[in-house]
Design a protein around this motif. Structure first.
Motif, mmCIF file in Angstrom:
data_model
loop_
_atom_site.group_PDB
_atom_site.id
_atom_site.type_symbol
_atom_site.label_atom_id
_atom_site.label_comp_id
_atom_site.label_asym_id
_atom_site.label_seq_id
_atom_site.Cartn_x
_atom_site.Cartn_y
_atom_site.Cartn_z
ATOM 1 N N SER A 1 0.836 -1.204 0.000
ATOM 2 C CA SER A 1 0.000 0.000 0.000
ATOM 3 C C SER A 1 0.874 1.260 0.000
ATOM 4 C CB SER A 1 -0.971 0.005 1.187
ATOM 5 O OG SER A 1 -0.297 -0.030 2.410
ATOM 6 N N THR B 1 4.074 2.792 2.353
ATOM 7 C CA THR B 1 4.588 1.816 3.323
ATOM 8 C C THR B 1 5.766 0.984 2.823
ATOM 9 O OG1 THR B 1 2.944 0.175 2.638
ATOM 10 C CG2 THR B 1 2.342 1.612 4.472
ATOM 11 N N GLU C 1 -4.765 -7.704 -1.034
ATOM 12 C CA GLU C 1 -5.245 -6.327 -1.129
ATOM 13 C C GLU C 1 -5.217 -5.831 -2.571
ATOM 14 O OE1 GLU C 1 -2.990 -3.982 1.664
ATOM 15 O OE2 GLU C 1 -3.143 -5.583 3.153
ATOM 16 N N THR D 1 -1.653 2.443 10.559
ATOM 17 C CA THR D 1 -2.626 1.555 11.197
ATOM 18 C C THR D 1 -4.064 2.017 10.954
ATOM 19 O OG1 THR D 1 -2.296 2.734 13.284
ATOM 20 C CG2 THR D 1 -1.057 0.679 12.972
ATOM 21 N N ASN E 1 -4.635 0.834 7.402
ATOM 22 C CA ASN E 1 -4.763 -0.619 7.429
ATOM 23 C C ASN E 1 -6.115 -1.055 7.969
ATOM 24 O OD1 ASN E 1 -2.251 -1.059 6.335
ATOM 25 N ND2 ASN E 1 -1.304 -1.778 8.225
ATOM 26 N N ARG F 1 -8.753 -3.310 6.051
ATOM 27 C CA ARG F 1 -9.331 -4.517 6.662
ATOM 28 C C ARG F 1 -10.850 -4.515 6.536
ATOM 29 N NH1 ARG F 1 -7.198 -8.191 10.460
ATOM 30 N NH2 ARG F 1 -8.846 -9.427 11.378
ATOM 31 N N SER G 1 0.049 -6.160 9.002
ATOM 32 C CA SER G 1 -0.761 -6.183 7.788
ATOM 33 C C SER G 1 -2.203 -6.571 8.104
ATOM 34 C CB SER G 1 -0.178 -7.188 6.786
ATOM 35 O OG SER G 1 -1.093 -7.443 5.742
ATOM 36 N N PRO G 2 -3.174 -5.896 7.481
ATOM 37 C CA PRO G 2 -4.566 -6.280 7.691
ATOM 38 C C PRO G 2 -4.904 -7.624 7.048
ATOM 39 C CG PRO G 2 -4.438 -4.538 6.045
ATOM 40 C CD PRO G 2 -3.050 -4.720 6.599
ATOM 41 N N THR H 1 -1.896 -7.609 13.589
ATOM 42 C CA THR H 1 -2.619 -7.065 12.444
ATOM 43 C C THR H 1 -3.023 -5.637 12.807
ATOM 44 O OG1 THR H 1 -4.418 -7.495 10.876
ATOM 45 C CG2 THR H 1 -4.873 -7.963 13.212
ATOM 46 N N SER H 2 -3.822 -5.020 11.985
ATOM 47 C CA SER H 2 -4.315 -3.666 12.283
ATOM 48 C C SER H 2 -5.827 -3.705 12.416
ATOM 49 C CB SER H 2 -3.929 -2.692 11.170
ATOM 50 O OG SER H 2 -2.543 -2.495 11.129
#
Length: 199
Positions: free
Chosen positions: A35, A38, A66, A85, A88, A92, A134-135, A142-143
């Motif tokens: 993304s 990042t 993603e 976050t 993310n 998610r 990572s989501p 994760t986020s």
């Protein structure tokens, strides 16, 4: 294991291949897919890639869920303007929508097809290398709710569940970007999953 290589009167896969591989998050080998805002490397997570090459371990590059479900901009060109976050968490939520969830299932099935074939022919799948925070591909973290939290990414959890349903129980390790990532992957290759998450 030799009987798994004996097919139709011949032995298969007796060439130079190591018959050892890991499943690796897409962005470890292709930072262009990550993304916006990042990427930590111009192309590839150098330390992890170098270690796998030196150890003679094959890499089954997982699809980037993603990218495949939301596109390169993750459905929002302003994503890089938010804290990681927070963005993310938005990603998610998008990945939990029915259309993206259906695509995730198809991606999991693609990976399962490959894992089944390697397993059927006696190859050693040493584990999965994901990316913490990572989501989708987080292993230990994760986020969610705008922050990094304990838990697995959506894609990785579905993949691990699907593999387990096939009787394939793989250890997984999550990394972040930096030289300590290679140390965590080395532990995985030695059959020891690191105890401390890379957060």
């Amino acid at each position: 294991m030799a009987s798994q290589n004996w097919k139709g009167g011949i032995f298969l896969f007796t060439d130079k291949r190591s018959r050892r591989l890991v499943l690796a998050a897409h962005c470890l080998l292709n930072q262009n897919a990550i993304s916006d805002g990042t990427a930590d490397y111009p192309g590839t997570h150098e330390e992890v890639a170098r270690l796998l090459l030196e150890e003679g371990v094959g890499i089954l590059q997982l699809p980037c869920p993603e990218l495949c479900c939301l596109g390169l901009d993750r459905g929002d060109p302003l994503g890089a303007s938010r804290p990681v976050t927070v963005e993310n968490t938005r990603i998610r939520r998008e990945m939990e929508r029915p259309e993206a969830a259906a695509r995730l299932d198809a991606l999991v099935e693609q990976v399962l097809l490959q894992a089944r074939e390697y397993h059927r022919h006696g190859f050693s799948i040493l584990g999965i290398v994901g990316v913490n925070r990572s989501p989708c591909c987080g292993v230990e973290t994760t986020s969610e709710n705008g922050r990094e939290t304990a838990g697995r990414g959506i894609f990785l959890q579905r993949l691990l569940d699907a593999l387990a349903a096939e009787g394939l129980y793989l250890p997984a390790v999550g990394v972040k970007f930096g030289p300590q990532a290679a140390e965590r992957v080395a532990e995985l290759l030695r059959g020891r999953t690191p105890l401390e998450p890379d957060v």
